[in-house]
Design an enzyme around this catalytic site. Structure first.
Site, PDB file in Angstrom:
ATOM      1  N   CYS A   1      45.391  55.205  34.986  1.00 27.08           N
ATOM      2  CA  CYS A   1      44.253  56.117  34.884  1.00 27.08           C
ATOM      3  C   CYS A   1      43.868  56.548  36.296  1.00 27.08           C
ATOM      4  O   CYS A   1      44.381  56.001  37.290  1.00 27.08           O
ATOM      5  CB  CYS A   1      43.088  55.377  34.238  1.00 27.08           C
ATOM      6  SG  CYS A   1      42.594  53.952  35.234  1.00 27.08           S
TER       7      CYS A   1
ATOM      8  N   HIS B   1      44.381  44.952  37.515  1.00 28.85           N
ATOM      9  CA  HIS B   1      44.960  43.795  36.839  1.00 28.85           C
ATOM     10  C   HIS B   1      46.426  44.047  36.476  1.00 28.85           C
ATOM     11  O   HIS B   1      46.762  44.305  35.325  1.00 28.85           O
ATOM     12  CB  HIS B   1      44.149  43.456  35.586  1.00 28.85           C
ATOM     13  CG  HIS B   1      42.886  42.720  35.906  1.00 28.85           C
ATOM     14  ND1 HIS B   1      41.789  42.717  35.075  1.00 28.85           N
ATOM     15  CD2 HIS B   1      42.547  41.949  36.962  1.00 28.85           C
ATOM     16  CE1 HIS B   1      40.837  41.985  35.611  1.00 28.85           C
ATOM     17  NE2 HIS B   1      41.272  41.513  36.760  1.00 28.85           N
TER      18      HIS B   1
ATOM     19  N   CYS C   1      35.967  51.913  40.647  1.00 26.07           N
ATOM     20  CA  CYS C   1      36.168  53.173  39.922  1.00 26.07           C
ATOM     21  C   CYS C   1      34.830  53.906  39.794  1.00 26.07           C
ATOM     22  O   CYS C   1      33.817  53.292  39.421  1.00 26.07           O
ATOM     23  CB  CYS C   1      36.747  52.898  38.537  1.00 26.07           C
ATOM     24  SG  CYS C   1      36.907  54.415  37.569  1.00 26.07           S
TER      25      CYS C   1
ATOM     26  N   HIS D   1      34.488  38.799  32.727  1.00 22.36           N
ATOM     27  CA  HIS D   1      35.339  39.881  33.245  1.00 22.36           C
ATOM     28  C   HIS D   1      34.721  40.390  34.556  1.00 22.36           C
ATOM     29  O   HIS D   1      33.499  40.544  34.644  1.00 22.36           O
ATOM     30  CB  HIS D   1      35.445  41.016  32.220  1.00 22.36           C
ATOM     31  CG  HIS D   1      36.454  42.055  32.625  1.00 22.36           C
ATOM     32  ND1 HIS D   1      36.162  43.054  33.521  1.00 22.36           N
ATOM     33  CD2 HIS D   1      37.763  42.211  32.306  1.00 22.36           C
ATOM     34  CE1 HIS D   1      37.250  43.801  33.710  1.00 22.36           C
ATOM     35  NE2 HIS D   1      38.235  43.305  32.972  1.00 22.36           N
TER      36      HIS D   1
ATOM     37  N   GLU E   1      34.359  43.216  35.888  1.00 21.04           N
ATOM     38  CA  GLU E   1      33.467  44.385  35.776  1.00 21.04           C
ATOM     39  C   GLU E   1      32.082  43.960  35.277  1.00 21.04           C
ATOM     40  O   GLU E   1      31.058  44.470  35.755  1.00 21.04           O
ATOM     41  CB  GLU E   1      34.075  45.425  34.825  1.00 21.04           C
ATOM     42  CG  GLU E   1      33.214  46.680  34.757  1.00 21.04           C
ATOM     43  CD  GLU E   1      33.707  47.681  33.722  1.00 21.04           C
ATOM     44  OE1 GLU E   1      34.933  47.843  33.560  1.00 21.04           O
ATOM     45  OE2 GLU E   1      32.844  48.305  33.079  1.00 21.04           O
TER      46      GLU E   1
ATOM     47  N   THR F   1      33.485  49.381  30.553  1.00 22.08           N
ATOM     48  CA  THR F   1      34.211  50.648  30.371  1.00 22.08           C
ATOM     49  C   THR F   1      35.503  50.508  29.570  1.00 22.08           C
ATOM     50  O   THR F   1      36.077  51.509  29.157  1.00 22.08           O
ATOM     51  CB  THR F   1      34.594  51.241  31.741  1.00 22.08           C
ATOM     52  OG1 THR F   1      35.374  50.272  32.434  1.00 22.08           O
ATOM     53  CG2 THR F   1      33.379  51.627  32.544  1.00 22.08           C
TER      54      THR F   1
ATOM     55  N   CYS G   1      35.377  54.381  29.126  1.00 22.20           N
ATOM     56  CA  CYS G   1      35.846  55.512  29.934  1.00 22.20           C
ATOM     57  C   CYS G   1      36.861  56.362  29.161  1.00 22.20           C
ATOM     58  O   CYS G   1      37.409  55.935  28.141  1.00 22.20           O
ATOM     59  CB  CYS G   1      36.445  55.003  31.232  1.00 22.20           C
ATOM     60  SG  CYS G   1      38.054  54.232  31.002  1.00 22.20           S
TER      61      CYS G   1
ATOM     62  N   SER H   1      44.259  42.054  31.667  1.00 17.73           N
ATOM     63  CA  SER H   1      43.725  43.415  31.684  1.00 17.73           C
ATOM     64  C   SER H   1      43.014  43.685  30.353  1.00 17.73           C
ATOM     65  O   SER H   1      43.634  43.649  29.291  1.00 17.73           O
ATOM     66  CB  SER H   1      44.871  44.415  31.884  1.00 17.73           C
ATOM     67  OG  SER H   1      44.494  45.690  31.420  1.00 17.73           O
TER      68      SER H   1
ATOM     69  N   ASN I   1      41.619  46.471  29.029  1.00 20.28           N
ATOM     70  CA  ASN I   1      41.998  47.641  28.230  1.00 20.28           C
ATOM     71  C   ASN I   1      43.371  47.442  27.590  1.00 20.28           C
ATOM     72  O   ASN I   1      43.643  47.963  26.514  1.00 20.28           O
ATOM     73  CB  ASN I   1      41.897  48.921  29.071  1.00 20.28           C
ATOM     74  CG  ASN I   1      43.081  49.113  29.982  1.00 20.28           C
ATOM     75  OD1 ASN I   1      44.097  49.646  29.582  1.00 20.28           O
ATOM     76  ND2 ASN I   1      42.959  48.652  31.229  1.00 20.28           N
TER      77      ASN I   1
HETATM   78  S1  SF4 Z   1      36.866  52.576  34.241  1.00 21.20           S
HETATM   79 FE1  SF4 Z   1      38.545  53.577  33.114  1.00 21.20          FE
HETATM   80  S2  SF4 Z   1      39.237  55.157  34.571  1.00 21.20           S
HETATM   81 FE2  SF4 Z   1      38.084  53.638  35.749  1.00 21.20          FE
HETATM   82  S3  SF4 Z   1      39.599  52.135  36.465  1.00 21.20           S
HETATM   83 FE3  SF4 Z   1      38.735  51.341  34.565  1.00 21.20          FE
HETATM   84  S4  SF4 Z   1      40.173  52.051  32.992  1.00 21.20           S
HETATM   85 FE4  SF4 Z   1      40.536  53.304  34.795  1.00 21.20          FE
END
Ligand code: SF4
Length: 313
Positions: free
Chosen positions: A10, A39, A95, A123, A125, A164, A194, A222, A224
């Protein structure tokens, strides 16, 4: 083979990796990176070979003039403060879509709202977002059950934000539960998931019912990537597996199949997808078709200190 598009990198991951590469090109090795920049082990190992040193905490970094880069997942406020106190040269590869969530949380806090963050405990984030505000300002909820157990200070003065990289469908359920319990809760128009997470899940939902097996190229840590595997299973794929490298493919688990779906998490480079396709092509006669549900042209500029115009003439 049905190849999901979009898949893989991304805009936030591209920016984070380029931040490390540009810092190495401009300032030379070493550059320090706090936490895995993204990751993916392959990405981390290739940056290590170029001179990046990965650490978990700033206290592992000696006093140095070398750049210190914060990962794409974002960091608690205490980290840039500590870097400044030590006079380190910090470059923030967070990000911009994660930074947007940080800002939303700060605005809610300034307006006196108690904030609920939907996400996964531990996590990076989530740690970074919670660390934008004083202790107790943000409460993490991970499920509909946790929404039911949440005890607000004032039910009429709440806001929510999300990680996200969550499952779009799971998050919609948690948001619906929050809105049902707290009709006055403030939040983003949809959620904070996101574009990249949303688009990768969307195409997996389309391909998953059509194939015998869905392979998700990416790392187990990871978020996502893990969600893509879950989404594939829920969308009706009999089996969905994560794979980091072609060499790790469990061929006995892959047979017998007639159709295969392939996607990749947002931190998995395309070269690893090609490697997996190549491994199948060595064993089977394969035809590859791409299924596209969205075109992506998102681009995030590098941190200011690394932009071309920042170079002294
Ligand atoms: S928030 Fe979305 S666009 Fe940003 S690094 Fe994570 S996965 Fe990628």
């Amino acid at each position: 083979m049905l190849l999901c598009s979009p898949r893989g990198f991304c805009a936030g991951v591209v920016r984070a990796i380029e931040t490390v590469e540009q810092a190495l090109a401009r300032y030379g090795a070493p550059v320090y990176v706090r936490h895995e920049i993204v990751h993916n082990r392959y990405v981390v190992e290739s940056l290590k070979r170029k001179g990046a040193i990965f650490v978990e905490e700033l206290d592992e970094i000696p006093d140095t003039g070398a750049p210190v880069i914060f990962s794409a997942h974002g960091v608690p406020k205490s980290i840039p403060h500590e870097a400044q106190r030590r006079n380190l040269f910090a470059l923030d590869a967070t990000c911009p879509l994660v930074t947007k969530v940080h800002r939303e949380a700060q605005i809610h806090h300034r307006r006196g709202r108690e904030i609920i963050l939907i996400g996964h405990a531990g996590h990076p984030e989530v740690v970074g977002t919670i660390g934008q505000l004083p202790d107790g300002a943000i409460t993490l909820v991970q499920s509909v059950d946790e929404v039911a157990r949440f005890v607000p200070r004032d039910p009429d003065n709440l806001a929510y934000a999300t990680q996200t990289t969550l499952s779009v469908d799971d998050t919609a359920e948690v948001v619906a539960a929050l809105k049902a319990r707290f009709p006055k809760i403030h939040g983003p128009p949809k959620e904070d998931i996101c574009y990249a997470t949303t688009n990768r899940q969307e195409v997996v939902k389309k391909v998953a019912p059509l194939v015998d097996l869905m392979l998700v190229v990416g790392s187990p840590n990871s978020s996502n990537t893990q969600r893509l595997r879950e989404v594939a299973e829920r969308a009706g794929c009999p089996r969905a597996m994560l794979v980091q490298r072609a060499a790790e493919l469990d061929w006995s688990a892959c047979a017998p199949i007639k159709s295969l779906g392939i996607t990749a998490g947002a931190s998995a480079p395309e070269v690893l997808v090609e490697e997996v396709i190549g491994a199948f092509a060595e064993r089977y006669t394969v035809s590859v078709e791409t299924v596209t549900t969205a075109d992506e042209d998102m681009f995030f500029p590098l941190p200011r200190a690394l932009r071309r115009e920042a170079v002294a003439p």
